[in-house]
Design a protein around this motif. Structure first.
Motif, short mmCIF file in Angstrom:
data_model
loop_
_atom_site.label_atom_id
_atom_site.label_comp_id
_atom_site.label_asym_id
_atom_site.label_seq_id
_atom_site.Cartn_x
_atom_site.Cartn_y
_atom_site.Cartn_z
N ALA A 85 0.86 -1.19 0.00
CA ALA A 85 0.00 0.00 0.00
C ALA A 85 0.89 1.23 0.00
O ALA A 85 1.97 1.24 0.59
CB ALA A 85 -0.92 0.01 1.23
N ILE A 86 0.43 2.27 -0.68
CA ILE A 86 1.19 3.51 -0.74
C ILE A 86 0.25 4.70 -0.71
O ILE A 86 -0.82 4.68 -1.32
CB ILE A 86 2.08 3.57 -2.00
N SER A 87 0.64 5.71 0.05
CA SER A 87 -0.11 6.95 0.12
C SER A 87 0.65 8.01 -0.67
O SER A 87 1.84 8.24 -0.43
CB SER A 87 -0.27 7.39 1.58
N ILE A 88 -0.02 8.63 -1.63
CA ILE A 88 0.60 9.60 -2.54
C ILE A 88 0.37 11.01 -2.01
O ILE A 88 -0.77 11.40 -1.74
CB ILE A 88 0.02 9.48 -3.96
N HIS A 89 1.45 11.79 -1.91
CA HIS A 89 1.35 13.16 -1.42
C HIS A 89 2.33 14.06 -2.16
O HIS A 89 3.19 13.59 -2.92
CB HIS A 89 1.66 13.22 0.08
N ALA A 90 2.22 15.35 -1.91
CA ALA A 90 3.21 16.35 -2.30
C ALA A 90 3.34 17.31 -1.14
O ALA A 90 2.36 17.57 -0.43
CB ALA A 90 2.81 17.09 -3.57
N ASP A 91 4.53 17.83 -0.90
CA ASP A 91 4.79 18.60 0.30
C ASP A 91 4.50 20.08 0.10
O ASP A 91 4.27 20.53 -1.02
CB ASP A 91 6.25 18.40 0.72
N VAL A 132 -0.59 -3.89 6.83
CA VAL A 132 0.03 -4.38 5.59
C VAL A 132 1.21 -3.46 5.28
O VAL A 132 1.26 -2.31 5.72
CB VAL A 132 -0.97 -4.39 4.42
N PRO A 133 2.21 -3.94 4.51
CA PRO A 133 3.35 -3.09 4.17
C PRO A 133 2.89 -1.80 3.50
O PRO A 133 2.17 -1.83 2.50
CB PRO A 133 4.16 -3.97 3.21
N LYS A 134 3.30 -0.67 4.04
CA LYS A 134 2.81 0.60 3.52
C LYS A 134 3.83 1.70 3.72
O LYS A 134 4.55 1.72 4.73
CB LYS A 134 1.50 1.00 4.22
N VAL A 135 3.90 2.64 2.77
CA VAL A 135 4.74 3.83 2.87
C VAL A 135 3.99 5.02 2.33
O VAL A 135 2.96 4.88 1.65
CB VAL A 135 6.07 3.66 2.09
N PHE A 136 4.48 6.21 2.64
CA PHE A 136 4.02 7.45 2.04
C PHE A 136 5.13 7.93 1.10
O PHE A 136 6.31 7.68 1.35
CB PHE A 136 3.82 8.55 3.09
N ILE A 137 4.76 8.65 0.05
CA ILE A 137 5.76 9.35 -0.75
C ILE A 137 5.33 10.79 -0.93
O ILE A 137 4.19 11.08 -1.31
CB ILE A 137 6.01 8.68 -2.11
#
Length: 321
Positions: free
Chosen positions: A198-204, A278-283
């Motif tokens: 799982a991945i959470s999509i962002h911009a700073d 579950v395996p997850k990261v943010f970018i």
């Protein structure tokens, strides 16, 4: 993520820049990434302050850290027409190397959050403490919102993964409710789907002059409803692979204001990570408030490269798991 809320702390004072460290270069390919070993992915104390760090070690054969990002030539194989692919159904393709794999993509924020401040300010339990349901997100100085950016990249990423046979689910999409979902609900969607990744999509939304991407890894949390101990190592592996492929495909440098040039940060204060099983990261794909990064983030051609880089990192992780 630039506003104080469930998935962002106030920007920290800018630290002196270190050496020209980066996470990867063109020589770093998915095959070489299989040799990357993550020995430690847990930083300092959690809670509401500070950014934890991950110590990432690589095998001599695959290590490319320390090579200047300026030497990385962005790939030219991605479509450059700037068009957003039509979202495909959330069902696996008839065949493909990722058939049977489930990926959950979490497009950060929601365009309607601005009109629903009472709802998104409601506190939810993220294990370590209570935080707002969601936040409004940030935008470029020209008004291109983070919520628009994250859904666009998510659609592109979804199309790429489904072509390889994966089942892909989004936490929100066009036609979703006008606000949210809350960060605990976003994590729950991935958990209920039994996602392989799982991945959470962002911009700073940092200060002008601060630029580059970084991948956020979950720290080890065991408090309240949160228990990330089982996902810390695989999430760090997923994050390293995404970071390496992202810089190779997009040419975007690792952040110069967080992560000490590694492009990797470990945190214990994000509900979307704390509550994940579950395996997850943010970018954070770049800084929307920096003119150089904003020029990339508002380019459809570059967003396609961003999706491609993230996709290749996920594919590398899934093939190795």
């Amino acid at each position: 993520m630039s506003y104080v809320g469930p998935d962002f702390d106030p920007p920290q004072p800018r630290r002196p820049r270190r050496g020209p460290l980066t996470v990867a270069v063109a020589a770093l390919v998915p095959g070489a990434l299989l040799g990357w070993l993550v020995y430690e992915a847990v930083g300092g104390s959690g809670g509401g302050g500070g950014s934890d760090r991950a110590t990432v070690r690589t095998s001599p054969a695959s290590s490319a850290i320390g090579t200047p990002v300026s030497s990385v030539a962005p790939t030219s194989s991605s479509p450059d027409d700037g068009k957003v692919p039509t979202p495909t159904p959330s069902s696996p393709a008839a065949s493909g190397p990722l058939k049977g794999k489930v990926v959950v993509i979490d497009p950060g924020h929601n365009p309607g959050n601005f009109q629903h401040t009472a709802e998104i300010n409601r506190k939810v339990n993220i294990g370590t403490n209570w935080k707002e349901c969601d936040t409004t997100g940030t935008s470029t100085n020209g008004g291109y919102t983070e919520a628009q950016f994250t859904l666009d990249v998510s659609h592109r990423l979804k199309a790429l993964l489904e072509k390889l046979g994966a089942t892909v689910k989004l936490t929100r999409d066009t036609g979703s409710p006008a606000w949210g979902p809350c960060v605990d609900q976003r994590a729950r969607i991935g958990n209920l789907a039994h996602a392989d990744a799982a991945i959470s999509i962002h911009a700073d939304g940092a200060a002008a002059g601060d630029r580059g991407f970084h991948v956020i890894l979950p720290g080890s949390v065991h408090a309240g409803a949160a228990d990330t101990r089982a996902i810390v190592a695989p999430s760090a592996d997923l994050g390293v692979r995404i970071a390496g492929n992202f810089v190779r495909v997009t040419g975007e440098p690792a952040s110069n204001y967080i992560g000490d040039g590694t492009g990797l940060v470990t945190r214990k204060d994000l509900g979307g990570l704390n509550l994940s099983t579950v395996p997850k990261v943010f970018i954070e794909c770049g800084n929307m408030r920096d003119s150089k990064d904003a020029a990339l983030l508002t380019s459809g051609a570059w967003r396609q490269k961003a999706a491609q880089g993230i996709s290749e990192g996920i594919v590398s992780f899934l093939r190795a798991s």
